[in-house]
Structures are given as C-alpha cells and as structure tokens.
Design an enzyme around this catalytic site. Structure first.
Site, mmCIF file in Angstrom:
data_model
loop_
_atom_site.group_PDB
_atom_site.id
_atom_site.type_symbol
_atom_site.label_atom_id
_atom_site.label_comp_id
_atom_site.label_asym_id
_atom_site.label_seq_id
_atom_site.Cartn_x
_atom_site.Cartn_y
_atom_site.Cartn_z
ATOM 1 N N HIS A 36 -39.101 -62.277 89.579
ATOM 2 C CA HIS A 36 -40.126 -62.275 90.817
ATOM 3 C C HIS A 36 -40.147 -61.078 91.452
ATOM 4 C CE1 HIS A 36 -39.394 -66.925 91.285
ATOM 5 N NE2 HIS A 36 -38.093 -66.627 90.993
ATOM 6 N N GLU A 118 -35.198 -61.619 91.923
ATOM 7 C CA GLU A 118 -36.217 -60.712 92.749
ATOM 8 C C GLU A 118 -36.089 -59.268 92.483
ATOM 9 O OE1 GLU A 118 -38.713 -61.993 94.432
ATOM 10 O OE2 GLU A 118 -38.064 -64.222 94.945
ATOM 11 N N HIS A 157 -42.564 -65.457 87.468
ATOM 12 C CA HIS A 157 -42.784 -66.770 88.195
ATOM 13 C C HIS A 157 -44.386 -67.041 87.912
ATOM 14 C CE1 HIS A 157 -42.476 -68.157 92.686
ATOM 15 N NE2 HIS A 157 -42.543 -69.035 91.876
ATOM 16 N N ASP A 167 -46.529 -63.384 90.531
ATOM 17 C CA ASP A 167 -45.539 -62.009 90.643
ATOM 18 C C ASP A 167 -44.812 -62.474 89.024
ATOM 19 O OD1 ASP A 167 -44.684 -64.658 92.033
ATOM 20 O OD2 ASP A 167 -42.588 -63.575 92.336
#
Length: 191
Positions: A36, A118, A157, A167
């Site tokens: 992400h 992330e 994602h 993303d």
C-alpha cells in the site's frame, strides 16, 4: 523464522500497537502480502500523522483533510517510512484492517489471509531506494516464515480492490522491487 511464526513480531522493529485489528478466521492461512501507500496529509512526509491515524489518536482539527477520515479505524501490519525505517502496528498473526473489500484470485476479504505493508508515499511520487530495500528485506523474511507467500502472491492494493484503490500507484517500480527481492533471497541484499 520459528519465532516470527510464533509471535508475529518482526525482531528489531519499533512496536507501536494499534487497536485496529482482530483475529484471523479459524483455519485462515497467511498467504498474501499486500503493498500500500499512505501519506498524511496527502503528499506530505515525515510527520507522526500516519502513526496517529493507525492508533486512533489523529487530531482531526490539525488539517482539513483529516476531517474526511475522522472516525475511520484502519491499520497495517508494518509501515516503511521514506528513510526505510520500519514500524510494526499489528502482529503478523492477527488480522490488520488494511485491505477493505478485496479479492485475490477469487478469494475475498484479503485481510483474512494477508499481511499489509504501507509505504509512506503517494501514487505519483517515486519511492526511495531505502524503502525498496526495506520492503525487499521484510518481504523475504515474511516469505521465509510463511512459504505460501511467493513472489506471485505479493501484490498491490490496486490489484485486490480495483476501481476502489490505486496504491501503490504508477510510481511504484515493481521490476526494481522484484529484482531486489530475488537478490535478497540469494543473500545478496539485506536491510
């Protein structure tokens, strides 16, 4: 790898526990890694806002954008900052709230069987070399602990929630990342 599978905590990572997680469904096998991106405020890097957001302590009056995400409860297992540093929010054994409504190869609800990573960034701004190297190192560690996660089961994602999420975006260099991942599996790279 045994310790990682038993505790879900990556050794040496800064631990910042998020309340936004739950148990994985009984019998769920960890078999997917989802990449992400996030930046708070959008396009700005280096602050504590992402950590605050994942821990439900974001001051929503600090920026107009924060009002739009007020009350959201999300998390990721691990965040990789622009300098390559890593912070873990949720045990890898638990279900982080990162993917939302999602599907991978016909299997729905990817949070149930995935690990969410992330990257501090945006779809359009190139990621740093330090982030790619940390992501490759972390991915290899996770793949050794959970061999069901193969390079083909590392995805964005955008790929599990098309039309809803974009993303890690066009700025993410999958070829470079996969080359680093391959090198790290042969012992040529490390974090």
């Amino acid at each position: 790898m045994k310790a990682l599978r038993e505790t879900g905590r990556v050794p040496g990572l800064r631990w910042c526990p998020s309340p936004n997680f739950g148990p994985r469904p009984e019998g769920a096998s960890i078999s997917l890694l989802v990449v992400h991106n996030i930046s708070l405020p959008p396009g700005q890097f280096g602050g504590a806002e992402i950590e605050d957001f994942f821990c439900n302590r974001l001051d929503c009056s600090a920026h107009p954008y924060f009002e739009a995400i007020a009350g959201m409860q999300v998390s990721a297992h691990i965040l990789i900052k622009r300098d390559g540093s890593l912070t873990q929010f949720v045990s890898l054994l638990d279900r982080a709230w990162h993917a939302g409504r999602s599907c991978f190869q016909g299997d729905e609800e990817c949070n149930d069987f995935s690990i969410g990573i992330e990257l501090e960034g945006t779809d359009e701004i190139p990621y740093t070399d330090a982030q790619y190297r940390s992501l490759a190192w972390l991915s290899r560690l996770v793949m050794m602990a959970w061999p069901e996660i193969t390079p083909e089961r590392v995805t964005g994602h955008c790929d599990i929630a098309p039309g809803r999420k974009t993303d890690p975006g066009q700025a993410f260099d999958w070829g470079y990342f996969l080359a680093l991942l391959e090198n790290s599996s042969s012992g040529e790279e490390g974090a």
